[in-house]
Write a protein that holds these residues in place. Structure first.
Motif, PDB file in Angstrom:
ATOM      1  N   CYS A  81      42.986 -30.514  -4.838  1.00 52.81           N
ATOM      2  CA  CYS A  81      44.114 -30.400  -4.293  1.00 52.81           C
ATOM      3  C   CYS A  81      43.987 -29.689  -3.241  1.00 52.81           C
ATOM      4  CB  CYS A  81      45.199 -29.556  -4.258  1.00 52.81           C
ATOM      5  SG  CYS A  81      45.860 -29.852  -3.257  1.00 52.81           S
ATOM      6  N   TYR A  82      43.271 -30.386  -1.792  1.00 57.34           N
ATOM      7  CA  TYR A  82      42.564 -30.076  -0.459  1.00 57.34           C
ATOM      8  C   TYR A  82      43.970 -30.188   0.120  1.00 57.34           C
ATOM      9  CZ  TYR A  82      41.126 -30.218   4.536  1.00 57.34           C
ATOM     10  OH  TYR A  82      40.758 -29.635   5.855  1.00 57.34           O
TER      11      TYR A  82
ATOM     12  N   THR B 230      34.486 -27.232   3.931  1.00 57.13           N
ATOM     13  CA  THR B 230      34.283 -27.715   4.944  1.00 57.13           C
ATOM     14  C   THR B 230      33.329 -28.968   5.112  1.00 57.13           C
ATOM     15  OG1 THR B 230      33.169 -25.580   4.664  1.00 57.13           O
ATOM     16  CG2 THR B 230      32.264 -26.950   6.488  1.00 57.13           C
ATOM     17  N   PHE B 231      33.512 -29.903   4.537  1.00 54.06           N
ATOM     18  CA  PHE B 231      33.077 -31.041   4.451  1.00 54.06           C
ATOM     19  C   PHE B 231      34.609 -31.704   4.552  1.00 54.06           C
ATOM     20  CE2 PHE B 231      32.853 -35.788   2.270  1.00 54.06           C
ATOM     21  CZ  PHE B 231      32.035 -35.986   3.173  1.00 54.06           C
ATOM     22  N   PHE B 232      35.083 -31.423   4.590  1.00 51.97           N
ATOM     23  CA  PHE B 232      36.725 -32.038   4.797  1.00 51.97           C
ATOM     24  C   PHE B 232      37.148 -31.235   6.091  1.00 51.97           C
ATOM     25  CE2 PHE B 232      37.830 -32.456  -0.297  1.00 51.97           C
ATOM     26  CZ  PHE B 232      37.404 -33.705   0.076  1.00 51.97           C
ATOM     27  N   ASP B 233      37.481 -30.162   6.402  1.00 50.85           N
ATOM     28  CA  ASP B 233      38.063 -29.673   7.090  1.00 50.85           C
ATOM     29  C   ASP B 233      37.528 -30.875   8.577  1.00 50.85           C
ATOM     30  OD1 ASP B 233      39.694 -27.872   6.026  1.00 50.85           O
ATOM     31  OD2 ASP B 233      37.615 -25.993   6.043  1.00 50.85           O
ATOM     32  N   THR B 234      35.620 -30.919   8.548  1.00 49.58           N
ATOM     33  CA  THR B 234      34.925 -31.733   9.609  1.00 49.58           C
ATOM     34  C   THR B 234      35.598 -33.170  10.049  1.00 49.58           C
ATOM     35  OG1 THR B 234      32.795 -30.784   8.398  1.00 49.58           O
ATOM     36  CG2 THR B 234      32.560 -32.683   9.869  1.00 49.58           C
ATOM     37  N   TYR B 235      36.311 -33.876   8.878  1.00 51.26           N
ATOM     38  CA  TYR B 235      36.631 -35.558   9.346  1.00 51.26           C
ATOM     39  C   TYR B 235      37.902 -35.623   9.028  1.00 51.26           C
ATOM     40  CZ  TYR B 235      32.053 -36.704   7.817  1.00 51.26           C
ATOM     41  OH  TYR B 235      30.497 -36.901   7.635  1.00 51.26           O
TER      42      TYR B 235
ATOM     43  N   LEU C  84      42.732 -38.353   1.206  1.00 52.86           N
ATOM     44  CA  LEU C  84      41.320 -38.408   0.785  1.00 52.86           C
ATOM     45  C   LEU C  84      41.072 -38.426  -0.613  1.00 52.86           C
ATOM     46  CD1 LEU C  84      41.573 -34.216   2.559  1.00 52.86           C
ATOM     47  CD2 LEU C  84      40.444 -36.453   3.223  1.00 52.86           C
ATOM     48  N   VAL C  85      39.187 -38.585  -0.454  1.00 51.29           N
ATOM     49  CA  VAL C  85      38.626 -38.642  -1.998  1.00 51.29           C
ATOM     50  C   VAL C  85      38.434 -37.425  -3.062  1.00 51.29           C
ATOM     51  CG1 VAL C  85      37.139 -39.772  -2.823  1.00 51.29           C
ATOM     52  CG2 VAL C  85      37.957 -41.111  -1.064  1.00 51.29           C
ATOM     53  N   THR C  86      39.321 -36.896  -3.319  1.00 52.35           N
ATOM     54  CA  THR C  86      38.961 -35.716  -4.625  1.00 52.35           C
ATOM     55  C   THR C  86      38.102 -35.535  -6.091  1.00 52.35           C
ATOM     56  OG1 THR C  86      41.135 -36.308  -5.132  1.00 52.35           O
ATOM     57  CG2 THR C  86      40.796 -34.526  -3.045  1.00 52.35           C
ATOM     58  N   SER C  87      38.052 -36.883  -6.340  1.00 55.58           N
ATOM     59  CA  SER C  87      37.407 -37.583  -7.662  1.00 55.58           C
ATOM     60  C   SER C  87      37.487 -38.750  -7.603  1.00 55.58           C
ATOM     61  CB  SER C  87      39.078 -36.560  -8.703  1.00 55.58           C
ATOM     62  OG  SER C  87      39.503 -37.652  -8.938  1.00 55.58           O
ATOM     63  N   ARG C  88      36.188 -38.780  -9.001  1.00 56.77           N
ATOM     64  CA  ARG C  88      36.375 -40.447  -9.020  1.00 56.77           C
ATOM     65  C   ARG C  88      37.421 -41.187  -9.332  1.00 56.77           C
ATOM     66  NH1 ARG C  88      30.350 -40.967 -12.430  1.00 56.77           N
ATOM     67  NH2 ARG C  88      29.806 -40.667 -10.257  1.00 56.77           N
ATOM     68  N   LYS C  89      38.119 -40.350 -10.437  1.00 58.12           N
ATOM     69  CA  LYS C  89      39.552 -40.911 -11.167  1.00 58.12           C
ATOM     70  C   LYS C  89      40.123 -41.720 -10.410  1.00 58.12           C
ATOM     71  CE  LYS C  89      42.263 -39.743 -14.889  1.00 58.12           C
ATOM     72  NZ  LYS C  89      42.981 -38.957 -16.076  1.00 58.12           N
TER      73      LYS C  89
END
Length: 394
Positions: free
Chosen positions: A114-115, A17-22, A143-148
């Motif tokens: 993976c988004y 939902t956070f990704f969907d917002t932006y 999109l930033v999906t992980s620190r790595k």
């Protein structure tokens, strides 16, 4: 993303939902209208709209035009995104993308988050609707999906090397060879200018600083200004506006409804040695130079300051100069050139002359006449001193 419990559906849903917002990949146009190519003129191009037009239209209409102008990956070519993978050509962005009615957030086969957004257009890039509407231009969205992932992204671009740009002549040849008989001269020139901008030898950070006129602590390149001019005439001796003053053109102001070849109302020039009252408090060295009537002609007393002949330099007062004195001595021109500069520290003779050249100068007819004149003046000075001494004794 690194601390999500992937077995907990509620946490995964909150992250999705956070990704969907932006971000979005949903085209406001219907499927039938998505592939209808729209050609915009300079008047109705959504990227060129001024703030008055943007604020007067519906945000949805503005966004619809922007997203279909900028964010659709409509063509895959070898010059843009197609890369060989085995024996096949594949898009490096993996377009077209699969359509889906709802977004998903999963772990892929490489054990990476993976988004995938909801998508009704297989050619629409993932983008930020808010940033797109504000910037009014294409913005890549990752999109930033992980620190790595973000550390890998930063290290990749921090260590990325760029090949040196082609010479302008080679660049122009490439563009001309790719130009068809139907292309206009303007289009060819436009491609050339875009090539100059795209093939750069300067990093993005420095470019952004210079475009925003922010100070650079250090710069990886040297720049030569093309707008350097020289003042012709003594306008105000006391404050440094003298014949030969060097400055940079900052602006050219015309009267309403006038344009070149009409004379401008004035030219704003930045003189570093100006010591007078400021015309513009924010830029105290910027001075307006107005046209001056001389006889039957009215001219602006400025000329380009790239180079002048030694003859033309007579009467000038220069802070520094690079002097080319030629291969042979001409009637004291070397002395004329050197004497234009205030200090020996401001003189650069290039290319340097040899000792043989200096020896020939000593034997020239002009040097012989000059030596005789100096001897005559010294004798006259000695005689004058003697007569003065005699008069004082009497």
């Amino acid at each position: 993303m690194d601390i999500i419990d992937w077995q907990n559906d509620n946490e995964v849903h909150m992250a999705k939902t956070f990704f969907d917002t932006y971000v979005s990949a949903w085209n406001p146009l219907t499927k039938a209208d998505q592939n209808n190519t729209v050609s915009y003129t300079a008047i109705d191009d959504p990227c060129l709209a001024d703030t008055t037009k943007i604020f007067s239209m519906s945000p949805a209409t503005d966004y619809e035009a922007l997203v279909n102008t900028l964010e659709r990956h409509t063509k895959c070519t070898q010059n843009t995104c197609l890369r060989k993978k085995g024996h096949l050509l594949q898009c490096r962005y993996r377009a077209p993308w699969p359509e889906q009615q709802t977004s998903t957030l999963t772990i892929d086969i490489d054990n990476k988050p993976c988004y995938a957004p909801a998508r009704n257009d297989d050619r629409l890039n993932i983008h930020s609707p808010c940033m797109l509407s504000i910037w009014q231009a294409n913005i890549d969205c990752q999109l930033v999906t992980s620190r790595k992932a973000i550390l890998q992204y930063i290290s990749k671009y921090a260590s990325k090397s760029e090949k040196k740009s082609e010479p302008y002549t080679e660049m122009l040849k490439t563009i001309v060879n790719a130009t068809t008989s139907e292309d206009t001269v303007f289009l060819t020139y436009q491609k050339f200018m875009m090539g100059i901008i795209a093939d750069h030898d300067i990093n993005t950070q420095e470019t952004c600083h210079m475009l925003q006129k922010l100070p650079l602590i250090t710069c990886s390149r040297q720049f030569i200004s093309l707008n350097e001019v020289m003042l012709l005439g003594n306008l105000w001796l006391e404050v440094g506006l003298v014949n030969g003053s060097i400055g940079l053109v900052k602006n050219i102001i015309y009267e309403p409804n006038t344009k070149p070849p009409d004379l401008p109302k004035f030219v704003i020039v930045r003189f570093q040695n100006y010591k007078g009252p400021p015309w513009d408090p924010l830029h105290p060295n910027d001075i307006p130079i107005t046209p001056i009537a001389r006889g039957r002609h009215t001219q602006i007393p400025l000329t380009t300051a790239w180079a002048i002949t030694i003859h033309k330099s007579q009467g000038l007062i220069l802070d520094k100069a690079t002097i080319h004195i030629g291969n042979t001595e001409k009637q004291g021109l070397t002395f004329t050139a050197i004497s234009r500069v205030k200090s020996i520290n401001g003189i650069c003779i290039h290319p340097p002359f040899s000792f043989e050249r200096y020896a020939k100068m000593q034997k020239s007819a002009f040097t012989t006449i000059k030596k005789k004149e100096e001897t005559r003046l010294q004798q006259l000075s000695a005689l004058t001193s003697t007569l003065l001494d005699c008069n004082l004794q009497l």
